[in-house]
Scaffold this motif. Structure first.
Motif, PDB file in Angstrom:
ATOM      1  N   ILE A  47       0.830  -1.214   0.000  1.00 34.06           N
ATOM      2  CA  ILE A  47       0.000   0.000   0.000  1.00 34.06           C
ATOM      3  C   ILE A  47       0.860   1.258   0.000  1.00 34.06           C
ATOM      4  N   LEU A  48       1.972   1.253   0.736  1.00 36.66           N
ATOM      5  CA  LEU A  48       2.812   2.444   0.804  1.00 36.66           C
ATOM      6  C   LEU A  48       3.593   2.675  -0.485  1.00 36.66           C
ATOM      7  N   GLY A  49       4.043   1.616  -1.104  1.00 35.62           N
ATOM      8  CA  GLY A  49       4.867   1.765  -2.297  1.00 35.62           C
ATOM      9  C   GLY A  49       4.109   1.733  -3.600  1.00 35.62           C
ATOM     10  N   PHE A  50       2.977   1.068  -3.612  1.00 37.34           N
ATOM     11  CA  PHE A  50       2.278   0.882  -4.878  1.00 37.34           C
ATOM     12  C   PHE A  50       0.850   1.417  -4.867  1.00 37.34           C
ATOM     13  N   GLY A  51       0.383   1.876  -3.703  1.00 37.27           N
ATOM     14  CA  GLY A  51      -0.920   2.503  -3.617  1.00 37.27           C
ATOM     15  C   GLY A  51      -2.103   1.577  -3.788  1.00 37.27           C
ATOM     16  N   SER A  52      -1.879   0.271  -3.797  1.00 38.76           N
ATOM     17  CA  SER A  52      -3.008  -0.652  -3.918  1.00 38.76           C
ATOM     18  C   SER A  52      -3.343  -1.246  -2.557  1.00 38.76           C
ATOM     19  N   ARG A  53      -4.401  -1.995  -2.494  1.00 39.11           N
ATOM     20  CA  ARG A  53      -4.843  -2.588  -1.232  1.00 39.11           C
ATOM     21  C   ARG A  53      -3.811  -3.578  -0.708  1.00 39.11           C
ATOM     22  N   GLU A  54      -3.802  -3.739   0.616  1.00 37.56           N
ATOM     23  CA  GLU A  54      -2.872  -4.683   1.225  1.00 37.56           C
ATOM     24  C   GLU A  54      -3.300  -6.112   0.924  1.00 37.56           C
ATOM     25  N   PHE A  55      -2.351  -7.040   1.023  1.00 32.94           N
ATOM     26  CA  PHE A  55      -2.636  -8.451   0.763  1.00 32.94           C
ATOM     27  C   PHE A  55      -3.702  -8.946   1.735  1.00 32.94           C
ATOM     28  N   GLY A  56      -4.633  -9.720   1.244  1.00 33.41           N
ATOM     29  CA  GLY A  56      -5.682 -10.300   2.072  1.00 33.41           C
ATOM     30  C   GLY A  56      -6.934  -9.450   2.170  1.00 33.41           C
ATOM     31  N   TYR A  57      -6.893  -8.203   1.711  1.00 37.99           N
ATOM     32  CA  TYR A  57      -8.037  -7.303   1.804  1.00 37.99           C
ATOM     33  C   TYR A  57      -9.226  -7.854   1.026  1.00 37.99           C
ATOM     34  N   SER A  58      -9.005  -8.252  -0.207  1.00 40.72           N
ATOM     35  CA  SER A  58     -10.096  -8.778  -1.036  1.00 40.72           C
ATOM     36  C   SER A  58     -10.575 -10.128  -0.514  1.00 40.72           C
TER      37      SER A  58
END
Length: 187
Positions: A47-58
């Motif tokens: 999330i900090l480096g790539f701006g996407s959701r953290e692993f396991g969120y979906s």
């Protein structure tokens, strides 16, 4: 009635009580804490480096993610170890040991961030260090403001402001993980 002596009858089902198993250093809690801390770094890096959701969120339908579960697990195991240390030592010595464990790592982290990482990133953005040392929120201010556990300054010389506007980072904080240190000390 006599029990036959077989290999299965000689199997030891219990290796001791939980207190006995956790009494020494051979309990693998250090390895578990290392794995959980690594999972936090991997999850937060996304999330900090790539701006996407953290692993396991979906996978968890937005209810949690790998980072949160790992932080909770790490804090639980750390709580067990700190409590055990607190039960074993007098209060003054316990506090001294905690300070020796936390403060040197914090200070090294602040110094490396302020005087190695931030200048390098500023140099990469601007082609030199002109203006870096004497801007508002200078590296000296960063170390001074955060020296005593609580974070009072997140950015350094505006280095991450440009990255934030370009969508390359989640926020302008160099070391966002330091937010939890204050609460760890209080606990």
């Amino acid at each position: 009635m006599r029990v036959r002596d077989t290999p299965l009858s000689r199997v030891r089902w219990s290796h001791g009580t939980v207190a006995e198993l956790f009494s020494g250093r051979d309990n693998s809690l250090g390895l578990l804490r290392l794995l959980l801390a690594s999972a936090v770094v991997v999850s937060h890096a996304r999330i900090l480096g790539f701006g996407s959701r953290e692993f396991g969120y979906s996978f968890a339908s937005g209810q949690t993610d790998l980072g949160k579960m790992s932080v909770f697990g790490f804090f639980i195991l750390s709580g067990i170890l700190v409590t055990r240390s607190g039960n074993r030592l007098p209060v003054g010595r316990f506090l001294w040991h905690r300070a020796l464990r936390l403060l040197p790592g914090l200070w090294v982290c602040l110094l490396v961030t302020a005087f190695a990482v931030a200048p390098f990133l500023y140099w990469r953005q601007h082609g030199g260090l002109t203006g870096f040392w004497n801007q508002g929120e200078s590296p000296f201010d960063y170390v001074r403001a955060n020296f005593a556990i609580r974070v009072h300054q997140w950015g350094i010389s505006g280095v991450l402001d440009g990255a934030l506007h370009k969508g390359l980072t989640y926020n302008r904080s160099f070391d966002g993980a330091l937010w939890s240190l204050e609460y760890e000390v209080l606990c």
